[in-house]
Design a protein around this motif. Structure first.
Motif, short mmCIF file in Angstrom:
data_model
loop_
_atom_site.label_atom_id
_atom_site.label_comp_id
_atom_site.label_asym_id
_atom_site.label_seq_id
_atom_site.Cartn_x
_atom_site.Cartn_y
_atom_site.Cartn_z
N GLY A 1 0.81 -1.21 0.00
CA GLY A 1 0.00 0.00 0.00
C GLY A 1 0.85 1.26 0.00
N SER A 2 1.93 1.26 0.79
CA SER A 2 2.74 2.48 0.86
C SER A 2 3.85 2.49 -0.19
CB SER A 2 3.34 2.63 2.26
OG SER A 2 4.10 1.49 2.56
N SER A 3 3.96 1.42 -1.00
CA SER A 3 5.10 1.32 -1.92
C SER A 3 5.11 2.45 -2.96
CB SER A 3 5.11 -0.04 -2.63
OG SER A 3 3.96 -0.19 -3.44
N ILE A 4 3.94 2.90 -3.37
CA ILE A 4 3.89 3.94 -4.40
C ILE A 4 4.39 5.27 -3.82
CG2 ILE A 4 2.37 5.22 -5.97
CD1 ILE A 4 2.85 2.27 -6.69
N LEU A 5 3.88 5.59 -2.62
CA LEU A 5 4.30 6.84 -2.00
C LEU A 5 5.77 6.77 -1.60
CD1 LEU A 5 1.16 7.57 0.19
CD2 LEU A 5 1.89 8.75 -1.88
N ALA A 6 6.21 5.60 -1.09
CA ALA A 6 7.58 5.47 -0.61
C ALA A 6 8.58 5.56 -1.77
CB ALA A 6 7.75 4.15 0.13
N ASN A 7 8.15 5.17 -2.97
CA ASN A 7 9.06 5.19 -4.13
C ASN A 7 8.64 6.25 -5.13
OD1 ASN A 7 10.92 2.76 -3.78
ND2 ASN A 7 8.93 1.85 -3.45
N THR B 1 9.85 8.85 -6.37
CA THR B 1 10.74 9.30 -7.45
C THR B 1 10.80 8.27 -8.58
OG1 THR B 1 12.69 8.40 -6.37
CG2 THR B 1 12.22 10.72 -5.98
N LEU B 2 10.55 6.99 -8.24
CA LEU B 2 10.52 5.98 -9.30
C LEU B 2 9.26 6.11 -10.14
CD1 LEU B 2 11.86 2.73 -7.59
CD2 LEU B 2 13.05 4.42 -8.96
N ILE B 3 8.29 6.88 -9.66
CA ILE B 3 7.06 7.10 -10.41
C ILE B 3 7.17 8.38 -11.24
CG2 ILE B 3 4.57 7.55 -10.20
CD1 ILE B 3 5.15 4.81 -9.24
N THR B 4 7.76 9.43 -10.63
CA THR B 4 7.70 10.74 -11.28
C THR B 4 8.94 11.07 -12.09
OG1 THR B 4 8.60 11.80 -9.31
CG2 THR B 4 6.21 11.72 -9.49
N LYS B 5 10.03 10.31 -11.94
CA LYS B 5 11.26 10.67 -12.63
C LYS B 5 11.71 9.65 -13.66
CE LYS B 5 11.88 14.42 -10.26
NZ LYS B 5 11.56 15.70 -10.91
N VAL B 6 11.06 8.50 -13.69
CA VAL B 6 11.53 7.45 -14.59
C VAL B 6 10.33 6.54 -14.84
CG1 VAL B 6 12.26 5.84 -12.75
CG2 VAL B 6 13.48 5.85 -14.90
N TYR B 7 10.35 5.83 -15.98
CA TYR B 7 9.27 4.88 -16.18
C TYR B 7 9.74 3.47 -15.87
CZ TYR B 7 5.66 1.96 -17.94
OH TYR B 7 4.67 1.01 -17.98
#
Lengths: 255, 270
Positions: free
Chosen positions: B96-102, B104-110
């Motif tokens: 559940g928290s993996s998206i928020l915790a990572n 920069t892996l969502i917003t800076k790279v695909y």
């Protein structure tokens, strides 16, 4: 697409919704859903890109210019697939690597070695490809004996050198760079520029955004000026910079 | 490759995940190293929470309320379901928290976003193994000898993982979108544990409630764990297990679909 076209954007638009007032909460959403009402429009629409079409050939080094909010970074994010377009489409041939930030995915508790493998994998390299490049990466970063030290003990200079070295050695077909060439000390920046313009880079397509115009003149060959999400100039980099300066002389002087 | 406003097909998503399997291994390895690097007794902390909860439940429900214990020490009865419940709770919380915790892996790279919740599974599998080792010690202490069904234990891990991942995908998708989910989750987990066969045996459920109880997706994985650990003394009721497996699968597939739908906006809302 013709054989040397590597990116073709057709009618691309991107809308962002900027929420006005309080952020949308689960409570509000559920409340509207339960009362079977459409929620009131609490957002403002912002079109970062509007009906943008563009063709880029293999090996071109394209700089995107324009004032803040013109859509430069949004366009790069679309090409990297970080966010989808609202309409239109982009055809992309080959592997894209993004350098929107150095050290994406670096973890402070992991060693330099572990971070190289993780970061390279995130940027699209296989383990074998990383092994082939490993010595070049560590030599470029010049971190010597610190390879097996957790990167939290690195100096900030060592950290960005390592992060840039990994990204610079991913050797993608398309390299997307947003403002990251301002890292490290002067000597290292010079080394990065030489790397990006050096031999072996002729076939690499590069898309870049930077406020350092002096840097863009040296690396880019083509300049695209965006204004309010549309292309307003497309041509040789020197002419594009002139156009950009005429567009917003005040801002350029400040930047 | 064409980048369009449409969602990718499920087959395309699966292919993309397969090509990114090395990244999945490296992300999982990162989580493992980070969890155990800084504290020598990291594993003991992992066992502390289910251990304490088990002792409390065994006292309240076994000693005070004297609920049926199927002829095994109540501590063993509770622990045999507490350990898989802990896995479920761990995957749900971390995925559940993996998206928020990572972010920069969502917003800076695909990268395929499903990798982030998926990478929470291996580290929790290790915790599960450690918990089972603690259970084995407890059984040895009380002189309980497992029977042949214990060999089927690995089979129970599959439905457990599917349910945990399904719930984790739902919470990952919703947490990125709605910040208040963070406050709701602990209560949902607490409530979930009380309506699942952790502190008590499924045999206690009265007949008229059984059809409803069977809709709880955690009933099947927990009872499968218990039945394989406790052997013939803990009978499985197919009328509970099969519907529960069904809702578990439903939770998993809807979780994948919800995640696929909401992941498109992740970079814009974070």
């Amino acid at each position: 697409m013709s054989s040397d076209t590597i990116i073709r954007a057709v009618g691309v638009a991107k809308r962002y919704r900027i929420h006005a007032g309080a952020p949308v909460s689960l409570h509000e959403t559920l409340g509207h859903a339960l009362r079977l009402r459409r929620p009131p429009r609490q957002w403002q629409e912002f079109w970062a890109l509007r009906d943008l079409s563009l063709t880029i050939r293999r090996g071109e080094k394209v700089a995107f210019l324009g004032r803040n909010g013109a859509g430069k970074s949004t366009l790069l994010k679309l090409v990297c697939r970080i966010t989808p377009p609202t309409s239109g489409y982009i055809d992309v041939e080959g592997r894209v690597a993004s350098m929107l930030e150095v050290g994406t995915g670096f973890h402070p508790e992991l060693s330099g070695r572990d971070n190289i493998f993780l970061n390279a994998s995130i940027l699209g390299l296989t383990r074998r490809q990383t092994l082939e490049r490993f010595d070049r990466i560590t030599a470029f970063a010049d971190i010597g004996a610190f390879l097996d030290t957790p990167v939290k003990h690195f100096s900030s200079g060592m950290y960005v050198r390592l992060a840039f070295a990994v990204a610079a050695h991913t050797e993608p077909d398309i390299l997307v760079i947003d403002e990251v060439l301002t890292v490290g000390d002067v000597a290292f920046r010079e080394k990065c520029r030489e790397h990006l313009t050096g031999h072996g880079q002729a076939d690499r397509t590069m898309l870049m955004v930077s406020h350092e115009l002096e840097h863009l003149v040296r690396v880019a060959t083509r300049g695209v000026v965006l204004d309010q999400g549309q292309v307003c100039f497309d041509g040789p980099i020197a002419d594009a910079i002139d156009h950009h300066r005429r567009l917003r002389p005040a801002e350029v002087a400040r930047g | 490759m064409r980048i369009t406003p449409q969602m990718p097909g499920l087959a395309a998503m699966a292919g993309e995940l397969w090509r990114a399997r090395e990244t999945l291994i490296l992300l999982s390895r990162r989580d493992l190293l980070v969890r155990y690097r800084r504290s020598i007794i990291g594993l003991l902390w992992v066992l502390f929470k289910p251990g304490m909860s088990t002792l409390i439940f065994a006292f309240v429900f076994g000693r005070l309320a004297k609920l049926p214990d199927h002829g095994v020490p109540y501590v063993v009865l509770v622990l045999s379901a507490m350990i898989p419940w802990q896995f479920f709770s761990g995957v749900l919380t971390e995925a559940g928290s993996s998206i928020l915790a990572n972010h920069t892996l969502i917003t800076k790279v695909y990268l395929p976003r499903l990798l982030l919740p998926l990478s929470c599974i291996p580290v929790n599998l290790l915790d599960l193994a450690a918990g089972l080792a603690m259970l084995a010690l407890a059984m040895a202490w009380f002189g309980c000898v497992p029977q042949w069904p214990v060999l089927l234990l690995p089979l129970a891990v599959l439905p457990l993982s599917l349910v945990a991942l399904g719930a984790g995908l739902w919470s990952a998708a919703l947490l990125a979108r709605f910040a208040d989910m963070k406050n709701v989750l602990p209560y949902l987990l607490q409530f979930g544990m009380l309506v699942s066969p952790v502190a008590f045996s499924s045999s206690l459920i009265p007949d008229h409630l059984r059809p409803w109880y069977a809709l709880n997706p955690m009933v099947a994985p927990l009872d499968l764990f218990r039945a394989s650990i406790l052997g013939s003394s803990y009978a499985l009721d197919p009328a509970l297990i099969l519907p529960s497996l069904g809702t578990g699968l439903l939770l998993f597939f809807t979780g994948v679909l919800a995640f696929r739908r909401l992941e498109r906006d992740f970079a814009d809302v974070l």
